[in-house]
Structures are given as structure tokens and as C-alpha cells.
Design a protein around this motif. Structure first.
Motif, PDB file in Angstrom:
ATOM      1  N   ASN A  13       0.847  -1.191   0.000  1.00 32.13           N
ATOM      2  CA  ASN A  13       0.000   0.000   0.000  1.00 32.13           C
ATOM      3  C   ASN A  13       0.881   1.237   0.000  1.00 32.13           C
ATOM      4  N   ILE A  14       0.611   2.132  -0.935  1.00 32.39           N
ATOM      5  CA  ILE A  14       1.318   3.403  -0.998  1.00 32.39           C
ATOM      6  C   ILE A  14       0.376   4.442  -0.406  1.00 32.39           C
ATOM      7  N   VAL A  15       0.800   5.031   0.709  1.00 26.72           N
ATOM      8  CA  VAL A  15      -0.054   5.920   1.495  1.00 26.72           C
ATOM      9  C   VAL A  15       0.547   7.317   1.528  1.00 26.72           C
ATOM     10  N   ILE A  16      -0.271   8.302   1.203  1.00 24.79           N
ATOM     11  CA  ILE A  16       0.130   9.698   1.298  1.00 24.79           C
ATOM     12  C   ILE A  16      -0.943  10.426   2.088  1.00 24.79           C
ATOM     13  N   ASP A  17      -0.515  11.103   3.145  1.00 22.12           N
ATOM     14  CA  ASP A  17      -1.424  11.830   4.028  1.00 22.12           C
ATOM     15  C   ASP A  17      -2.552  10.934   4.541  1.00 22.12           C
ATOM     16  N   GLY A  18      -2.216   9.707   4.884  1.00 27.90           N
ATOM     17  CA  GLY A  18      -3.194   8.791   5.463  1.00 27.90           C
ATOM     18  C   GLY A  18      -4.145   8.158   4.468  1.00 27.90           C
ATOM     19  N   PHE A  56      -4.477   8.543 -12.614  1.00 26.15           N
ATOM     20  CA  PHE A  56      -4.338   9.769 -11.851  1.00 26.15           C
ATOM     21  C   PHE A  56      -4.532  10.966 -12.765  1.00 26.15           C
ATOM     22  N   THR A  57      -5.180  12.009 -12.227  1.00 29.76           N
ATOM     23  CA  THR A  57      -5.275  13.261 -12.980  1.00 29.76           C
ATOM     24  C   THR A  57      -3.933  13.986 -12.865  1.00 29.76           C
ATOM     25  N   LYS A  58      -3.724  14.989 -13.711  1.00 24.74           N
ATOM     26  CA  LYS A  58      -2.499  15.783 -13.628  1.00 24.74           C
ATOM     27  C   LYS A  58      -2.372  16.435 -12.251  1.00 24.74           C
ATOM     28  N   GLU A  59      -3.489  16.904 -11.710  1.00 25.10           N
ATOM     29  CA  GLU A  59      -3.478  17.530 -10.386  1.00 25.10           C
ATOM     30  C   GLU A  59      -3.063  16.515  -9.314  1.00 25.10           C
ATOM     31  N   GLU A  60      -3.605  15.296  -9.395  1.00 29.98           N
ATOM     32  CA  GLU A  60      -3.246  14.257  -8.428  1.00 29.98           C
ATOM     33  C   GLU A  60      -1.763  13.900  -8.518  1.00 29.98           C
ATOM     34  N   ILE A  61      -1.255  13.826  -9.724  1.00 29.96           N
ATOM     35  CA  ILE A  61       0.167  13.521  -9.914  1.00 29.96           C
ATOM     36  C   ILE A  61       1.021  14.625  -9.288  1.00 29.96           C
ATOM     37  N   SER A  62       0.643  15.865  -9.495  1.00 29.35           N
ATOM     38  CA  SER A  62       1.379  16.987  -8.932  1.00 29.35           C
ATOM     39  C   SER A  62       1.384  16.916  -7.408  1.00 29.35           C
ATOM     40  N   ILE A  63       0.255  16.611  -6.813  1.00 34.45           N
ATOM     41  CA  ILE A  63       0.149  16.508  -5.348  1.00 34.45           C
ATOM     42  C   ILE A  63       1.010  15.361  -4.845  1.00 34.45           C
ATOM     43  N   ILE A  64       0.937  14.219  -5.517  1.00 35.48           N
ATOM     44  CA  ILE A  64       1.726  13.062  -5.109  1.00 35.48           C
ATOM     45  C   ILE A  64       3.217  13.375  -5.165  1.00 35.48           C
ATOM     46  N   LEU A  65       3.671  13.976  -6.263  1.00 40.81           N
ATOM     47  CA  LEU A  65       5.093  14.294  -6.394  1.00 40.81           C
ATOM     48  C   LEU A  65       5.532  15.319  -5.349  1.00 40.81           C
ATOM     49  N   ASP A  66       4.682  16.286  -5.054  1.00 40.16           N
ATOM     50  CA  ASP A  66       5.017  17.264  -4.001  1.00 40.16           C
ATOM     51  C   ASP A  66       5.197  16.555  -2.672  1.00 40.16           C
ATOM     52  N   LYS A  67       4.325  15.616  -2.347  1.00 41.19           N
ATOM     53  CA  LYS A  67       4.409  14.900  -1.074  1.00 41.19           C
ATOM     54  C   LYS A  67       5.640  14.002  -1.024  1.00 41.19           C
ATOM     55  N   ILE A  68       5.980  13.377  -2.127  1.00 36.30           N
ATOM     56  CA  ILE A  68       7.155  12.500  -2.171  1.00 36.30           C
ATOM     57  C   ILE A  68       8.423  13.319  -1.933  1.00 36.30           C
ATOM     58  N   HIS A  69       8.471  14.514  -2.458  1.00 37.15           N
ATOM     59  CA  HIS A  69       9.679  15.338  -2.363  1.00 37.15           C
ATOM     60  C   HIS A  69       9.785  16.121  -1.060  1.00 37.15           C
ATOM     61  N   GLU A  70       8.774  16.027  -0.180  1.00 39.52           N
ATOM     62  CA  GLU A  70       8.845  16.750   1.097  1.00 39.52           C
ATOM     63  C   GLU A  70       9.901  16.174   1.990  1.00 39.52           C
TER      64      GLU A  70
END
Length: 67
Positions: A25-30, A53-67
Motif C-alpha cells: 500500500n502506498i499511502v500519502i497523508d493517510g 491519476f489526474t495531472k493535479e493528483e500527480i502533482s500533489i503526489i510528487l510534491d508529497k514525495i519530495h517533502e
């Protein structure tokens, strides 16, 4: 596609080696965003998320990965 640090790649290789044919399971923000099955060890430090994934979802995921 994203790359792990050397330490992260080593940890991910260990986890994927020990859990073949199990769900990861890949979990971001719970929230589970993906649940792939581990087919083989991932030892090169690179990973790719696939899905609808939508472009917006991809952007959010990548932002969270890079935090």
C-alpha cells in the motif's frame, strides 16, 4: 518515475525482497493512493506509479514525495 536516495533504495530493496506476491500500500497523508502487488525485488532505487491519476493528483503526489 522517481528515484530513492541510496539509503531509501536499500530499504526499499529489502522490503520488496521480503514481500514478493504481497500488496504494497502506498499511502500519502493517510490515504491509500495505490496498492500494487510486489512481483519481484526492486533493487535499482527507481519506482514508477501507474494508474488513472489526474495531472493535479500527480502533482500533489510528487510534491508529497519530495517533502
Amino acid at each position: 518515475m522517481f528515484n530513492f536516495t541510496d539509503a531509501g533504495a536499500e530499504k526499499f530493496a529489502k522490503v520488496t525482497s521480503e514481500h514478493i506476491d504481497e500488496v504494497l500500500n502506498i499511502v500519502i497523508d493517510g490515504e491509500i493512493i495505490s496498492s500494487p502487488i510486489i512481483n519481484s525485488p526492486i533493487t535499482d532505487g527507481k519506482a514508477m506509479l501507474e494508474g488513472n491519476f489526474t495531472k493535479e493528483e500527480i502533482s500533489i503526489i510528487l510534491d508529497k514525495i519530495h517533502e
